[in-house]
Design a protein around this motif. Structure first.
Motif, PDB file in Angstrom:
ATOM      1  N   GLN A 279       0.825  -1.205   0.000  1.00 15.70           N
ATOM      2  CA  GLN A 279       0.000   0.000   0.000  1.00 15.70           C
ATOM      3  C   GLN A 279       0.866   1.264   0.000  1.00 15.70           C
ATOM      4  O   GLN A 279       0.566   2.244  -0.701  1.00 15.70           O
ATOM      5  N   HIS A 283       0.713   4.196  -2.718  1.00 20.26           N
ATOM      6  CA  HIS A 283       0.511   5.614  -2.416  1.00 20.26           C
ATOM      7  C   HIS A 283       1.605   6.463  -3.058  1.00 20.26           C
ATOM      8  O   HIS A 283       1.329   7.522  -3.638  1.00 20.26           O
ATOM      9  N   ALA A 410      -6.730   4.965  -3.400  1.00 17.39           N
ATOM     10  CA  ALA A 410      -5.422   5.103  -2.739  1.00 17.39           C
ATOM     11  C   ALA A 410      -5.029   6.569  -2.570  1.00 17.39           C
ATOM     12  O   ALA A 410      -4.351   6.933  -1.598  1.00 17.39           O
TER      13      ALA A 410
END
Ligand code: HEM
Length: 445
Positions: A279, A283, A410
């Motif tokens: 993640q 990002h 995101a």
């Protein structure tokens, strides 16, 4: 050819109902990449090797059609539309007519529907949820996928009926999914759920006929998929679709395009929520490529890591996880004779976790989709959209949609799976569902 034992044949009746995927995986583990499955009088040859898939779907595709019990069983729903069309010239003509409506420039035109609808959803989340709330994202993403496919098809004509239709779709999927696990009694028997299914089909028919009728009367170009399909002609004969065929294809597009993408996004969120390091890289990519603005179709090729996450998610939780073909003439695979008229069972879920091609097959690892790693694998080890002439017509639509939605979520949120929601079972309905939905803690970034 390896065959299921009598014990497995008897046990299979129960196993197919309680845990179909585990039963089929066990058959492959026991017998190898080609095995005869016999359960409840149904006989089929299950394949689990990239070369065999390639043979059926590409190299010898003319010898394989969809005249199988699986597609016959769902004929009352698909009714000759592209997905369940048996094959041969009637399928080829339909595909020729429809293909241009799914080409890249058309998909580029739909990208704005995707980002607009995602922005709307994110704005609503901002209003409705406190940062840190636990949300069942499956419900939210189901609505989003439905709105995107409806808006792409019908432009502004969806109106307020969208929500009711989405609920009906979910219910129809439960009924048909239960039928697939245990295909008895036939859908034509008027049991309570089957009557309900018929009612849902009639209601959907009413909705689609209504929109088409209004369109034909107005003769306006709405710039949507419905207009494109209404105007589409077969380049070989110069003729288009009859209103009845158009109606069927519209329903097939909704069926093909809704559940598959909605479940994929739910699994995407689940997997990034379980893997903070993935993640964080996601990002970093969306921040650097997009710098806070809404993505466009042209950004999609630049969102490379985002796409690797999408690819790996479609491997682990491949939405359209099984299909079938019939061998028209005799064939041969792996040294075994495939008799004419055999039913061939293709299970992409097990293929995508084949240990010979996927080290630690059950682990989530987007690095499997770097160009180098892709080049080192047989092409047919990974086919979430099938392959060959009957591959998914909506593949580019779906990949664009999934990449854009993931990038936008995101940009706005950090997701985390609460400890008591980390273990999610698969529910193999027509598409691969997360049982009970995906629950995540959503924190604004
Ligand atoms: C992640 C999303 C999707 C996945 C994994 C997926 C997967 C597949 C697969 C595996 C097939 C072949 C089925 C078979 O051989 O039995 C297929 C066919 C099809 N899909 Fe998709 N699909 C997705 C999204 C879509 C979308 C967005 C649309 C439409 C907008 C769509 C429309 C269709 C149609 C009409 C067919 C039949 C094609 C033919 O037989 O010529 N799909 N899809």
């Amino acid at each position: 050819m390896p065959d299921t034992s009598l014990r497995d044949q008897l046990g299979g009746v129960f196993s197919m109902r309680s845990d179909q995927v585990a039963f089929l995986s066990r058959m492959i583990d026991t017998h190898g990449d080609i095995v005869k499955i016999r359960v409840l009088g149904i006989k089929m040859i299950m394949l689990n090797n990239p070369d065999f898939f390639e043979r059926v779907l590409v190299r010898n595709h003319e010898n394989y059609d969809k005249n199988t019990f699986l597609f016959r069983a769902v004929e009352p729903i698909l009714r000759g539309g592209l997905i369940g069309n048996v094959g041969g010239e009637p399928w080829r003509r339909q595909r020729r007519i429809m293909q241009p409506s799914f080409h890249r420039p058309k998909v580029a035109g739909f990208a704005e529907n995707m980002t607009d609808e995602t922005s709307r959803m994110l704005r609503r989340w901002d209003r409705e949820y406190e940062s840190g709330d636990v949300v069942n994202v499956s419900t939210e993403l189901g609505q989003l996928a439905m709105r995107i496919v409806f808006r792409s098809l019908f432009g502004a004509d969806v109106g307020s009926r969208g929500d009711a239709i989405e609920e009906m779709f979910l219910e129809a999927n439960q009924i048909v999914g239960a039928f697939f696990r245990f295909p008895f009694p036939p859908l034509s028997w008027p049991t309570r759920p089957h009557r309900r299914l018929n009612w849902i089909i009639r209601t959907m028919d009413g909705f689609v006929s209504d929109v088409i009728r209004k369109r034909v009367a107005s003769e306006e170009d709405h710039g949507d998929l419905l207009t494109a399909l209404m105007n589409a002609v077969d380049e070989e004969t110069g003729t288009g679709m009859t209103p009845l065929q158009l109606h069927r294809e519209v329903l097939n597009i909704i069926i093909g395009g809704y559940e598959t993408t909605s479940n994929s996004v739910a699994w995407l969120i689940y997997l990034i929520g379980q893997h903070p390091e993935v993640q964080a890289r996601l990002h970093a990519e969306v921040d650097s490529v997009l710098g806070g603005r809404v993505p466009t179709f042209d950004d999609v090729p630049r969102l490379q890591y985002t796409r690797m996450i999408v690819d790996e998610t479609l491997r682990l939780y491949t939405p359209a996880w099984q299909t079938m073909r019939r061998a028209i003439e005799e064939d041969e695979m792996g040294g075994y004779r495939i008799p004419a008229q055999s039913d061939i069972y293709l299970n992409m879920f097990t293929l995508h976790r084949h240990p010979d091609f996927w080290p630690s097959p059950h682990t989530f690892d987007p690095e499997r989709f770097t160009p180098e790693q892709i080049a080192n694998r047989p092409r047919h080890a990974y086919i979430p959209f099938a392959s060959g002439p009957r591959n998914c017509i909506g593949k580019h639509f779906a990949l664009t949609e999934l990449t854009l939605i993931l990038a936008m979520i995101a940009q706005a949120y950090r997701v985390e799976i609460p400890d008591d929601r980390r273990s999610v079972e698969i529910e193999p309905l027509i598409t691969m569902h997360p049982k009970g939905g995906i629950h995540t803690r959503m924190a604004r970034r």
